[in-house]
Scaffold this motif. Structure first.
Motif, PDB file in Angstrom:
ATOM      1  N   ASN A   7       0.934  -1.235   0.050  1.00  0.00           N
ATOM      2  CA  ASN A   7       0.083  -0.036  -0.063  1.00  0.00           C
ATOM      3  C   ASN A   7       0.909   1.185   0.135  1.00  0.00           C
ATOM      4  O   ASN A   7       1.405   1.754   0.932  1.00  0.00           O
ATOM      5  N   SER A  10       0.506   4.062   3.000  1.00  0.00           N
ATOM      6  CA  SER A  10       0.246   3.732   4.396  1.00  0.00           C
ATOM      7  C   SER A  10       1.605   4.385   5.075  1.00  0.00           C
ATOM      8  O   SER A  10       2.523   4.705   4.250  1.00  0.00           O
ATOM      9  N   SER A  15       5.650   3.281   3.746  1.00  0.00           N
ATOM     10  CA  SER A  15       5.340   2.222   3.221  1.00  0.00           C
ATOM     11  C   SER A  15       6.592   2.077   1.929  1.00  0.00           C
ATOM     12  O   SER A  15       7.242   1.263   1.630  1.00  0.00           O
ATOM     13  N   THR A  38      -1.383  -1.485  -4.279  1.00  0.00           N
ATOM     14  CA  THR A  38      -2.877  -1.267  -4.150  1.00  0.00           C
ATOM     15  C   THR A  38      -3.059   0.120  -4.771  1.00  0.00           C
ATOM     16  O   THR A  38      -2.272   0.955  -4.669  1.00  0.00           O
ATOM     17  N   SER A  41      -9.414   1.412  -2.130  1.00  0.00           N
ATOM     18  CA  SER A  41      -9.820   0.721  -1.100  1.00  0.00           C
ATOM     19  C   SER A  41     -10.294  -0.462  -1.674  1.00  0.00           C
ATOM     20  O   SER A  41     -11.030  -0.843  -2.587  1.00  0.00           O
ATOM     21  N   ALA A  44      -6.368  -4.629  -2.026  1.00  0.00           N
ATOM     22  CA  ALA A  44      -5.642  -5.716  -1.407  1.00  0.00           C
ATOM     23  C   ALA A  44      -6.362  -7.074  -1.462  1.00  0.00           C
ATOM     24  O   ALA A  44      -5.613  -7.834  -1.557  1.00  0.00           O
ATOM     25  N   VAL A  61       2.369  -8.734   3.385  1.00  0.00           N
ATOM     26  CA  VAL A  61       1.578  -7.431   3.360  1.00  0.00           C
ATOM     27  C   VAL A  61       2.613  -6.283   4.086  1.00  0.00           C
ATOM     28  O   VAL A  61       3.134  -6.297   4.873  1.00  0.00           O
ATOM     29  N   GLY A  63       1.885  -2.471   4.660  1.00  0.00           N
ATOM     30  CA  GLY A  63       0.945  -1.471   4.897  1.00  0.00           C
ATOM     31  C   GLY A  63       0.603  -1.184   6.323  1.00  0.00           C
ATOM     32  O   GLY A  63       1.342  -1.874   7.275  1.00  0.00           O
ATOM     33  N   THR A  67      -4.823  -2.254   5.715  1.00  0.00           N
ATOM     34  CA  THR A  67      -4.421  -3.233   4.433  1.00  0.00           C
ATOM     35  C   THR A  67      -4.506  -4.721   4.958  1.00  0.00           C
ATOM     36  O   THR A  67      -4.569  -5.416   4.232  1.00  0.00           O
ATOM     37  N   GLU A  70      -7.833  -5.822   5.050  1.00  0.00           N
ATOM     38  CA  GLU A  70      -8.191  -6.160   3.537  1.00  0.00           C
ATOM     39  C   GLU A  70      -7.713  -7.348   3.029  1.00  0.00           C
ATOM     40  O   GLU A  70      -8.442  -8.379   2.533  1.00  0.00           O
TER      41      GLU A  70
END
Length: 289
Positions: A7, A10, A15, A38, A41, A44, A61, A63, A67, A70
């Protein structure tokens, strides 16, 4: 092959900096990786659902807690996927309970080491959550946070908290724990798998993320003069748990129904629902740890 869901927004861009660090660690180890950014919204969730078609998906992942939520909600077959978590959002609450590194380089090295284990999650009627679901004061703070324009970041959160306390009200709820029902007037209540909310505030200091139980923490209605001292205990490492106004239960199934105008939250997201009906899912979600 490691598939990295990144993300890019983030942590206000942290990030992207973290990704450069992780990339260097992976490249130095000769690891194969691919990044999936991503763009909107719930993107992810879509990405991980596609990756989950692989026989042995190793999904990382990068984020914040949103995130991560998600991704959890996009998994279609837990038996085919191992999740790596490199938190680089604002709050990063779940890793505090799971004992995962906050430093991106250390988190990347842990993933490359290859050790795995399981963590629990909450299964609700139409969603999953990793950290916490609840109602009360913390939800009121989140609602005010969304409408407040004068501050940013943690100052915005604390300003929302102060405003909520000035206008403090207790919420009427019905609570069902493993089939036993009771009604309460609460300052706040949480069904917690993790320990922290709001970027490190220990709502449930006794939570363990792989014990097959949820910790239900209630801070009950109290005299108004007791609110500030109790809140200070809450902010001081979760010492509210020792307060005479606090109750704590261990449960596998929890149902919280808000009986007044209050709302509920799941993993820090306010939802326009009055009922949280959840159960803990154990030994299903495999992560690098």
């Amino acid at each position: 092959m490691y598939d990295i869901i990144l993300n890019p927004v983030s942590g206000k861009g942290n990030s992207l900096k973290a990704f450069e660090t992780v990339k260097a660690v992976f490249d130095a180890a000769g690891a194969e990786w691919k990044v999936h950014r991503t763009e909107r919204s719930m993107h992810a969730s879509e990405i991980v659902a596609e990756l989950n078609k692989k026989e042995d998906a190793k999904v990382i992942v990068m984020g914040g807690d949103g995130t991560l939520n998600e991704v959890l909600n996009g998994i279609t077959d837990f038996s085919r996927l191992t999740l790596g978590i490199i938190s680089c959002g604002t709050g990063n609450d779940f890793i505090k309970a799971a004992g995962l590194p906050s430093d991106p380089a250390e988190a990347a090295k842990l993933i490359l080491k290859g050790d795995t284990g399981y963590v629990d999650y909450l299964e609700l009627k139409n969603r999953r959550a990793l950290n916490c679901a609840g109602a009360g004061m913390d939800v009121d703070v989140l609602v005010r946070y969304e409408s407040m324009k004068a501050f940013k970041g943690k100052m915005k959160y604390y300003a929302s908290l102060i405003d909520t306390l000035i206008k403090c009200k207790f919420h009427k709820i019905a609570l069902e724990i493993d089939g036993e029902r009771m009604e309460k007037s609460v300052f706040m209540i949480a069904a917690a798998n993790g320990t922290c909310i709001g970027g490190g505030m220990k709502i449930s200091p006794h939570s363990v993320t792989d014990d097959g139980k949820l910790n239900v923490v209630l801070i009950n209605e109290m005299p108004k003069r007791k609110i500030l001292p109790t809140l200070i205990k809450f902010l001081n490492g979760g010492k509210h748990i020792e307060s005479p106004y606090t109750e704590e239960y261990l449960a596998e199934n929890v149902k919280i129904e808000v009986l007044d105008e209050g709302l509920t939250e799941v993993d820090g997201e306010v939802i326009d629902e009055k009922i949280i009906d959840c159960r803990v899912v154990h030994d299903v979600l495999k992560i690098f740890r």
